[in-house]
Each structure stands twice: as structure tokens, then as C-alpha cells.
Design an enzyme around this catalytic site. Sequence first.
Site, short mmCIF file in Angstrom:
data_model
loop_
_atom_site.label_atom_id
_atom_site.label_comp_id
_atom_site.label_asym_id
_atom_site.label_seq_id
_atom_site.Cartn_x
_atom_site.Cartn_y
_atom_site.Cartn_z
N LYS A 79 1.00 -1.14 -0.20
CA LYS A 79 -0.02 -0.27 -0.20
C LYS A 79 0.86 1.70 -0.31
O LYS A 79 2.03 1.77 0.60
CB LYS A 79 -1.10 0.15 0.98
CG LYS A 79 -1.65 1.15 1.36
CD LYS A 79 -2.76 1.32 2.52
CE LYS A 79 -4.04 2.03 2.71
NZ LYS A 79 -5.05 1.49 3.90
N SER A 154 -9.92 1.49 2.82
CA SER A 154 -8.72 2.31 1.85
C SER A 154 -7.96 1.41 1.00
O SER A 154 -7.53 1.93 0.37
CB SER A 154 -8.52 3.37 3.05
OG SER A 154 -7.38 2.88 3.92
N SER A 178 -10.28 0.00 6.87
CA SER A 178 -9.33 -0.29 5.62
C SER A 178 -8.41 -1.57 5.19
O SER A 178 -8.39 -1.41 3.67
CB SER A 178 -7.83 0.58 5.54
OG SER A 178 -8.50 1.60 5.05
N1 GLN Z 1 -12.35 3.90 6.66
C1 GLN Z 1 -12.72 4.81 7.39
C2 GLN Z 1 -11.67 5.77 7.18
O1 GLN Z 1 -11.85 6.36 6.59
C3 GLN Z 1 -11.44 3.60 7.31
C4 GLN Z 1 -10.00 3.73 7.38
C5 GLN Z 1 -9.02 2.92 7.63
O2 GLN Z 1 -9.12 1.82 8.55
N2 GLN Z 1 -7.76 3.55 7.21
O3 GLN Z 1 -11.72 6.29 8.38
#
Ligand code: GLN
Length: 474
Positions: A79, A154, A178
Site C-alpha cells: 500500500k 482504503s 481498511s
Molecule cells: N473508512 C474509515 C475511515 O475513513 C477507515 C479507514 C482506514 O481504516 N484507514 O477512516
Amino acid sequence: MKLSQLNINQLHQGLVKKEFSSREITKEFLKQIEKKNKEIFAYLSVHKESALAQAKKVDALIAEKKEIPLLAGIPAAIKDIIMIEGEKCTAASKILADYTASFSATVIKKLEDQGAVILGKTNMDEFAMGSSTENSAFGVTRNPCDPERVPGGSSGGSAAAVASDMCAYALGSDTGGSIRLPASFCGTVGLKPTYGKVSRYGLMAYASSLDQIGPLTKTVADAKIVYDAIKGKDPLDSTSVEVKDKEEKMDIKGLKIGVPKEYFVKGMDPEVEKVIRETIKKYEKGGAIIEEISLAGTTYALPVYYIIATSEASSNLARYDGIKYGFSKMKDSQNLLDVYLQSREQGMGEEVRRRIMLGTYALSAGYYDAYYIKAQKLRNIIKQDFAQAFAKVDVILAPVSPTVAFKIGDKTADPMSMYLADIYTISVNLAGLPAMSLPCGEAHDLPVGLQIIGPEFAENKIFSVGQMLEDLKK
Ligand code: GLN
């Protein structure tokens, strides 16, 4: 089966038995990337030369009959929020579009020590803020199961790369779901380890008390291999801890499974609910004891998360000021404040700026007690809920998401509806627990993920319970 479809275990066996070389595997994955990345857009950058050079090194070791680690010569995707020295690291943000990492994350060093082949960096929501990978400054990643749909976020690029055989495994990061959400939407396995189990050194910080790095893989056994490779205390991350993993091989007969009643509420897609309930039945048929439990704090999870995560983000992202890193409007600005304002306004996307503003507000004098402190207190209640549950049950089984992968563009206009996609994943981060998403069936012809939540440092218990499901499917 094509080489790119094999899992880590199979690739390792093949390498050791000299059925194929690491260069052949690497070339096969690069071919897949060439073929598919234009449409799927899982990768932001591909490191072809260094990947092939690393593969050659591993092939030389095998030729010398040296014993090789499990991940040696096996191609991975990372990532683009985890730093690799000398390579670009953008966090999918315009403000870091030309930033090159000056050091490598501890997890990268650990993979490199094993001789892993790194194919490139994957797309994501900007600074890991989002649930669909639509918040990337560089374009949307598509779900390999249906290109009209999002891969989840994400870590959407990482999940899509695994699901479309563009890598053997990938690393993602999970602050509120994410890793698990994209794993569920794309039909891969994804593990969020216990907070502190994996070093965060070299992971660009979003919300430091919640962030963890973890693997996305094709099988449960593979997730364990990657987890074992990256875990451990790191002197460079003071929140990392050394806790020896117990063996924890579980028997399905008598296994105590908790099912939280608050996770099956109105608004959940009935088709998804059916798949999850049927999966839980399979465990019951195998001899597990199912018990309904209550995680009453779940109702507060979303507001608590969005106060704590945005507060930490507002402080962590203050470093991107147009001076220290990347994109800068220095030349076109009148004064220092103007440099900050212009660089941040133009370098950061809408969702990132929204989060910074929310967090700054929650931390400001007069509101701190009402929002931030209150959220911390409720975070403790959520933690206690889980502790009480784990006094009675071995693991908790739950959905990962109330729906299957949604259509691209469906939720971008309404941030609240996007936040709701994380309703079943964020509590785990707030409590610091480990949890895994595991494919368990399909609804509307799209993958559904089962979430297995365990007590702190019980990753092996989770792997064992996940393996049962994979074995039941055989
Ligand atoms: N969707 C959540 C956020 O936007 C989790 C994102 C993540 O785990 N990085 O904060």
C-alpha cells in the site's frame, strides 16, 4: 493453474522443488499487471527492475542449495502509505505526488530480510481516509469481481491486486476497517493484527492510536505466513510490544462462538445477512456452540471513531505544510500563512480537509471536553464490552460490512453513507483487537466476508477458526 494464481505456500514449494524460478513467477505477475492494471488501477507504481533483480538473487540462493525463508522470491504489493527507501510514497495525495521515501518501514525491512520480491505500490484512499478507494488523487481502483463497483477502502488497490492475481499477497493498513472491508468486497483474506503487534515505523500516520499494518492474501495459511514475518516489537515504534503468540489450535467441537446482536440490525442487506447466518450455522453443525452476545457500545462506535480518528489526523497531518514535504505553493504566496493555506488547500483532497477541520474543531478549547474527552470515555466502554464478551466466548463472528461492494459514485456525494460502511469494523480498532475478514459466500453474485474477532494477541486463534471454514468448504 497459472503461476499467478498460486498461493504463497504453493509458490514456495514450487521454488524449493525447482519447478519454476522466482524470475519466472515475477515475470508472470508483471505480465498480469501489464494486462490488467489499466482497467483495475490497483498499482500506482510498478518497480519492475528491482523486482526482477531481487528474484534473480533468490534464484541464485536456490541454485546454491541454500534453505530459503517462506517469502523468499515471492512477489508482493505494498500500500502506498508504507515507505520503501528510494521509492515514491504518495499516500494517494497530490501533496506527496513527488515525495520519495528516505527510509524503509520496519515491515519492509522484515520482508526484505526474507528475500521478498516487491512489485510496486498500490492505490488507496488519500491518507487512508475512505472506504472505497474513490478518494485517491490519482484515480479510482475498480473491483476485479465487477469493474463497475468499488473494491472497498482504503486499501482497495492491495485487495484488488490480490484478487486479480497481480501479486501473491499485499500489505495494507487498517485504522477503522481498511484491510477488512476491501478484503470482504474483493473476496480475499485480510487481517488487522492486535494494536502493537506490528511496527508502525515507516507507515505514514493517519490516527496513531488505531493504525495497524496487516496482510491481504488468498488463504488463511498465507495470512499467517505474512503476519509471522512482519510482527514483533520494534525499538523504533514505542507502541509495539513483544507478546509471544500461543499455538491456540482450536477444535470446532465445543468452540464457543459469540454473535453480537447489535451487528444484525435494520439497514443490513438481507442477502448478506443470510450468507453470514448460514456460515455461522456451518460452525454450529461442526460442533461449535453459538451464543448471542451484546456489544451495547456499538451504537456509539461511529461517532467515537470519527472524533478520535479525525482529532489524531488533524495533528498528524499538520506536517504537510508545503515546506517540509512535497507539493508547495511557496513561490506564489505572499507570506508564511499563505504558504500553508495554499499548499494544503490545493495539495489535499476534499475528504482529507473535511477530516482535518472536524478534528481541529473537536480538539479546540471549549469543545475538547465535550467531544474528545467524551469520545475517549466511550472508547473505554467499547473496550470493556469486548472484554466481557471474551470472558464467555472464544471468538466473535460477525459481518464485515452491511452490504456487498457498491457501485462507483454511489456514496461519494454523501459522506455519512460512506462512513456507515465501517459500522462493523471500527469497534475492533477502538478496542485494539485483532480481526480477520474471510470470504464465506456470495450475495448478488458478489463476495461476502465473514469477520472473525479475537481477544488481544489471539491471532493464532483467529487463523485456526478461519481455517475451519476453509476446510468445511473443501
Ligand atoms: N473508512 C474509515 C475511515 O475513513 C477507515 C479507514 C482506514 O481504516 N484507514 O477512516
